[in-house]
Scaffold this active site. Structure first.
Site, PDB file in Angstrom:
ATOM      1  N   ASP A  27     -13.239   3.051   7.199  1.00 15.19           N
ATOM      2  CA  ASP A  27     -13.054   2.560   8.572  1.00 15.19           C
ATOM      3  C   ASP A  27     -11.700   2.975   9.139  1.00 15.19           C
ATOM      4  OD1 ASP A  27     -11.378   0.973   7.085  1.00 15.19           O
ATOM      5  OD2 ASP A  27     -12.072  -0.931   7.943  1.00 15.19           O
ATOM      6  N   THR A  82      -9.459  -1.569   1.567  1.00 10.16           N
ATOM      7  CA  THR A  82      -9.712  -2.937   2.009  1.00 10.16           C
ATOM      8  C   THR A  82      -9.894  -3.774   0.754  1.00 10.16           C
ATOM      9  OG1 THR A  82     -10.752  -2.252   4.081  1.00 10.16           O
ATOM     10  CG2 THR A  82     -11.297  -4.450   3.253  1.00 10.16           C
ATOM     11  N   GLU A 135     -18.163 -10.103   5.189  1.00  3.58           N
ATOM     12  CA  GLU A 135     -17.260  -9.125   4.592  1.00  3.58           C
ATOM     13  C   GLU A 135     -17.760  -8.593   3.248  1.00  3.58           C
ATOM     14  OE1 GLU A 135     -14.222  -8.020   5.819  1.00  3.58           O
ATOM     15  OE2 GLU A 135     -14.531  -9.106   7.688  1.00  3.58           O
TER      16      GLU A 135
END
Length: 274
Positions: A77, A82, A59
């Site tokens: 995305d 995020t 990640e």
């Protein structure tokens, strides 16, 4: 991070019934140590830390997962921002859940004012009502120990605990529980075809888990095959190296207990835990 995260905690597991047995004969020290390693699940503190490091390598391209509480960016995305130690997303509900929980334990925190906006952008990649200061305030919140605890709490509730519970129900060891965890982190446990439960369902058409009489390695390979299929359904997840050059490596070596040392690659970058 994943769509359908709200359903993660609803993952069902078959309860394990304990049976009384005669006390075993004392084991030698090496045998006892080996038995203890085999018995340790992913919820063992040492194993859990290893799991967090491996996920962070994929990640965040770093083993230092504790440095990721402050992380936040839009990675394009389709999930909005995020952020944090597990990739909570503004577009998939789990970031909203996190900030709501944080506000319950610490009313008036620096992120509380964004709750109306987080509710509105849920399900989209919009930043409406979040820009221009949300990322700065997130980093500021990450200096607060209560926010770190809140991230830990939501990681465990939505992702970690359901994965470990299902893994133990299926009779898989520490590596298998990690494989489940990494899958639910990325895909969530909603009703869509690429969710964790449907990855598992796809694998069940090819093999059986140990709890149903199957071979553990065969089952985990079938699960990873289904996971790779799910990843390839979405451009943002089409690089499958976190499976191919990490989890498959451990499985091919027969390291079902996820014992160190561990060596793997993600996106071509090498990692090592001694």
């Amino acid at each position: 991070m994943a769509i359908g995260a709200l359903l993660g905690s609803a993952l069902l597991a078959v309860p394990v019934t304990a049976h009384a047995t005669a006390a075993p004969a004392p084991a030698s020290a090496p045998a006892a140590a080996a038995a203890q390693a085999a018995a340790a699940g992913l919820d063992d503190p040492v194993k859990k830390d290893i799991a967090m490091q491996i996920v962070s390598s994929a990640e965040n391209s770093s083993l230092d997962w504790k440095a990721q509480y402050k992380y936040i960016e839009d990675i394009d995305d389709g999930r909005g921002y995020t952020a944090g130690i597990i990739g909570f997303c503004s577009g998939t509900g789990d970031m909203l859940d996190l900030v709501e929980y944080y506000t319950q334990v610490k009313p008036g925190n620096v992120l509380a004012k964004y709750l109306p906006a987080l509710r509105k952008v849920d399900g989209s990649d919009s930043h409406a009502g979040l820009d221009p200061n949300f990322t700065k305030d997130w980093a500021k919140a990450a200096q607060d120990g209560e926010f770190k605890k809140a991230q830990d709490h939501e990681r465990d509730r939505v992702y970690f605990n359901p994965a470990v519970q299902q893994g133990k129900s299926d009779g898989v060891g520490t590596l298998g529980q990690f494989i489940y965890y990494d899958a639910i982190v990325m895909h969530g446990d909603g009703g869509d075809s690429t969710s964790f439960r449907n990855i598992r369902k796809r694998a069940l058409s090819k093999a059986k888990p140990p709890a149903q009489g199957g071979n553990e390695t065969t089952w985990l390979n079938a699960f990873l095959d289904a996971r790779v299929w799910a990843m390839k359904q979405e451009e943002a997840h089409s690089d499958t190296s976190r499976v191919d050059t990490a989890q498959r490596v451990f499985l091919k070596k027969g390291n079902l207990n996820l014992n160190t040392p561990l060596d793997w690659k993600v996106y071509g970058d090498p990692f090592h835990i001694g």
